[in-house]
Design an enzyme around this catalytic site. Structure first.
Site, PDB file in Angstrom:
ATOM      1  N   GLY A  50       5.038   3.120   6.068  1.00 52.73           N
ATOM      2  CA  GLY A  50       4.072   2.357   6.495  1.00 52.73           C
ATOM      3  C   GLY A  50       3.020   3.064   7.869  1.00 52.73           C
ATOM      4  O   GLY A  50       3.676   4.213   7.757  1.00 52.73           O
ATOM      5  N   CYS A  51       1.389   2.960   7.433  1.00 57.18           N
ATOM      6  CA  CYS A  51       0.471   3.521   8.574  1.00 57.18           C
ATOM      7  C   CYS A  51       0.884   3.081  10.047  1.00 57.18           C
ATOM      8  O   CYS A  51       1.204   4.043  10.988  1.00 57.18           O
ATOM      9  CB  CYS A  51      -0.598   2.611   8.431  1.00 57.18           C
ATOM     10  SG  CYS A  51      -0.587   1.171   8.503  1.00 57.18           S
ATOM     11  N   TYR A  52       1.691   2.481  10.517  1.00 60.11           N
ATOM     12  CA  TYR A  52       1.466   1.391  11.614  1.00 60.11           C
ATOM     13  C   TYR A  52       3.496   2.343  12.260  1.00 60.11           C
ATOM     14  O   TYR A  52       3.515   3.004  12.699  1.00 60.11           O
ATOM     15  CB  TYR A  52       1.602   0.445  12.168  1.00 60.11           C
ATOM     16  CG  TYR A  52       0.663  -0.407  12.140  1.00 60.11           C
ATOM     17  CD1 TYR A  52      -0.574   0.384  13.327  1.00 60.11           C
ATOM     18  CD2 TYR A  52      -0.101  -1.291  11.291  1.00 60.11           C
ATOM     19  CE1 TYR A  52      -1.381  -0.905  13.625  1.00 60.11           C
ATOM     20  CE2 TYR A  52      -1.036  -2.159  11.342  1.00 60.11           C
ATOM     21  CZ  TYR A  52      -1.802  -1.523  13.162  1.00 60.11           C
ATOM     22  OH  TYR A  52      -2.911  -2.458  12.732  1.00 60.11           O
TER      23      TYR A  52
END
Lengths: 344, 344, 344, 344
Positions: C147-149
């Site tokens: 995921g991005c975070y």
């Protein structure tokens, strides 16, 4: 091949670096500065860390002679005085500023309010409007790279002016630009809190791109009438959109205009004619050398509205400069310029 | 005094609430909805917490009859059908939509693509263009509040058209609007990632404000020619800037135009004529009922460029609606509309 | 080499196209859709005109089997159900959604509120956190792209957690993301007029990336404590900045942290450790696969603040997916990912 | 009543003008400058045309003595030196800068890096944190108006610290501000092309508001521990959002926190406690003196996340200054501060 950039710390210089970095024919990029010698570009611009950490070099004739190509991304008033000191036969010069564009030096001094470049330099320079001046460009040693507004205006109007489908008289051009066109020097006009969330009109009938547009129309079509030209600042970083208004010549139809555009541009590597679209946005060319064009004929008024969008830093500056280099060097015209637009 | 707002959940409705909230003559604001009865506005819009927590009310003729004024902030196609059901002699109706503006119902159906309002309603309605129609407004029972674009265009062109200083023929109007004009309903065109940092042209020669502008020019000056009108979407929330181009009538000078503007507007409470400015920005009227105007004559072309800026939600919608209310009720014309622009 | 993209119309899909377009090892990109078969991508996204005009293809096992690599850019809940139907031994699957990241299917159902992927698929998938899981990645057939975070958080915290320089207990992570992370579907939260010029906090302690971060910390360091994690929406298109707060282990100094970062990343192709900087901005990685990291030790509190910036669409999605492909296929790890950041 | 503004050309000064303009108790606003005497404010800021066209006045003790109230919107380092020269018993002084906030002059010199104000001036000044220091404010002659960040932090943390529901030890505050906080002077950090579409962290552990927050916590609760405080610049004009992290004291529940907030603020004119909201945005207080607060308890970590939003120019500067004036003068506390938030 070795290329150099003079004025590497400005936005034009940064964009040249960004594009040349992925150009397969370019082995070395040397960065020159008149005022920040020895400073590392990545100190000033941290996004270049690990990419351009070397110190900026001093501009000398000896250094420039070693280059195949040198790009000048200096503010107006600089290159016209600098080039005579570093000119040599080994190097192709591509000037992104306005200094060498106007053949009539009185026009330069009137519209720019600065001292003109020497006449022999003006005489030698070739106006680098790709798609319209390619033959002259291919054999040029010194390119006057077109201005951002003129590029969008000329690419979208010349196909119709040259074929006399629209009247030369009464051309109205309403242009809107993103803020990057103002360069990297902070000022009240580019101060975030005052620039964002607002649109501003500036330089009504006074923009220095007016004589450039008129000169190019004359040169490409043989005739010209004074244009009306207004510029607006829009809260976006990149992008120019020009909305032009012209009278149709007698008997001319939308189909005639359509044919003129496709005849001119159907094989062009960067100009996309887009008939019958509901909208046209600067987003769709962002970060690329594309120029997208559409038009609409109004039967109520017998006038046509022609819209063009470009990225002012690419097609309107560094991208067209590289396209000029490609033409001169005989490279693939699209080399280094094949990115997909950064729509989001 | 009790006022009501129908369509309180749209941006026009929100702006009416914001402005009426500090209007000294307004004691009570009742909020009506056709679709969200019983919902609290502050649930939908948390910025109204502790201010407008009461449930939205159902629209009934009985409820409307209790009001001195009712504003309609509904989308086009609604008020023309709704007003006949709630019309009464006790209440002044001010409609912010386009439903009652066009006297010729065929024009409405052509440009809006919707069913027109009943002819008797159209006949009764008064076009609420403040500064130009004040006498009719003062005695009106039913106001068709002008559109956002027409307000900026008409206020800046009528002083010159009415005095024949510019030609009716060949008017070109290039308009740019902030995104709030598209309302509160999400769509691809207003999706943040696709709207920000870009300018888009839309509805070239097709905008429904074209017949409204032409009708008002005819009504105020006695004559009209078809206009050319283009609209652009700019990444800002509020604000419209219109840049208009006209031919000067023979012998007319900049001084004549200057005089026409000062003659017309020197005592106007909201229109600020600003000659000789370097820039004009939508920021300078943000959040207020001001319309700022400037112009520049180009001796090279004998054309004039006229620029106007307004806040589309205030002077272009809710603010002018309240100004109409003030005129009808005999209040101070500036009541509720005296805020300083939110420049930053 | 032929690659395919399933879910080509989303922002993850668009970014894959943009990056793969200039990847020298990729000859053909096939675009698949479950819902818009036959539509041309350039009709939906005009910026792709002349680039991706071919109709979108139907997803079939036969078509997928012809591909060396297939990327899935579908919303959460899709790929976990779809992959079993198209899985084959010829093709590498790289899933950009969250469906295959959580090894514990109960966690998925709790945090995502959706049906989990089949257990055998979860067992087969390799977490594609480049720089930390490269050995497993190189031999994977099925990648769960991070995921991005989590990418920004893990890359900036793992060097310190793994060496026990900071405490696992009491980790606080304050994350801010641009709007593109919300995808291409319009909603009130991404409606321009309500999103621009504002910062919003959302999903406090509820974001589905919490279990992903904790699982990866456990996997890479052997231990984990519950983290505190908050997410904010900032009015920018691309970019994530994570600001993390940790207690220093007894006796640890800034020099120790500095050494841990340089030991870990000095040869990394994409991670730039930047000690002693005055500011760190999402701009400096825009459009690229870089992750820039800095930290500051506060002697007053014996805590360290660690900041990381990435482009959520590149390092946080499509870029890392391509980096995974490069590792699996034995290409140069930087292939297709060498662009200069789009600082302006 | 006559009020004056020293430093009228800064953003704090502009905001004071905007708010005082509609304050019913204020008859006259006099504008003073140290450097631009004789210049009309509307020349510099065209949005004030027809509103503030008079020339800016010179600062003299005689002129200041005629005023009931004088606000100082000068940069840090100015008012501490200026006030001794113009101080008099007839006038209330309200200083918006940081010069008089820190009682310990060594702290000022350490964190601001400038010469402190005279000790007797520091001794005389009252910290104008409305809702928490109202008794002292009401009898003050000299107000040190709180900083923007401290206002949001203190209003949201004091109710829990004072009641010992959270631990003083280990407070982490992650703050994000709009760009207007940097003032009206152009710089690279506020240059549109480099500021927009990006988030930047700055002054990690070094912001001069740290000692101000700690001093106020000590003063209001009797004890304090060093805080961790980080500041970010977000591409919006107005607004601060602070996200604070604290350990719950043993046995404390979400209900206890809820009660502390409602006990403290249920009758407050400007503080809106908003439990159980999905999002909290700076938009919902824009242009107003509101401070909106929410919190979330995480049972996994036994920590609480507390979020506050304010408009940095209003509650964080000019609005709170006027609230201080209202308290001192015995006006309605809400006078001049009753606007509806400018959500769009």
């Amino acid at each position: 091949m070795k290329v150099g950039i003079i004025g590497a710390t400005g936005y034009g210089g940064l964009e040249l670096i960004r594009l040349l970095h992925s150009h397969q024919e370019v082995q070395t990029i040397q960065l020159f500065t008149s005022s920040e010698e020895g400073v590392s570009l990545s100190t000033k611009y941290p996004h270049l860390t690990k990419l351009y950490d070397a110190p900026l070099e001093k501009i000398t004739k000896q250094a420039i002679e070693q280059l195949s190509i040198v790009f000048l991304g200096t503010p107006s008033g600089v290159s016209g005085q600098l080039i005579p000191n570093i000119y040599n036969e080994n190097t192709i010069f591509i000037d992104l500023s306005g200094d060498l564009r106007l053949k009539n030096s009185a026009d330069y001094e009137k519209w720019y309010g600065k001292k003109t470049a020497p006449e022999d330099l003006l005489a030698k320079s070739v106006y680098g409007l790709c798609s319209w001046n390619n033959d002259a460009i291919r054999s040029a040693k010194l390119i006057a790279n077109p201005g951002c507004y003129p590029t969008a205006v000329l690419l979208s109007l010349l196909p119709l002016l040259k074929t006399n489908l629209i009247s030369h008289e009464g051309l109205i051009i309403d242009a809107k630009s993103g803020v990057s066109g103002s360069g990297n020097k902070p000022s009240q006009l580019t101060h975030y809190a005052e620039t964002t969330d607002a649109t501003t009109v500036y330089k009504i009938n006074k923009h220095q791109h007016i004589p450039e547009i008129e000169q190019a129309i004359k040169s490409c079509t043989g005739t010209v009438e004074p244009i009306t030209f207004t510029t607006h600042l829009v809260p976006m970083v990149r992008g120019i959109i020009t909305t032009s208004y012209a009278k149709l010549s007698p008997g001319v139809t939308a189909a005639d205009l359509h044919k003129a555009f496709t005849d001119t541009y159907s094989d062009d590597p960067f100009i996309r004619f887009m008939p019958d679209v509901a909208t046209l946005s600067t987003k769709q060319v962002k970060g690329t050398n594309f120029c997208d064009i559409t038009f609409n004929v109004d039967d109520r008024t017998n006038r046509v509205t022609i819209v063009a969008v470009i990225d002012n830093l690419v097609k309107g500056a560094a991208g067209q400069a590289i396209q000029n280099m490609n033409l001169i060097m005989g490279f693939n015209e699209k080399a280094g310029l094949q990115a997909v637009p950064l729509f989001i």
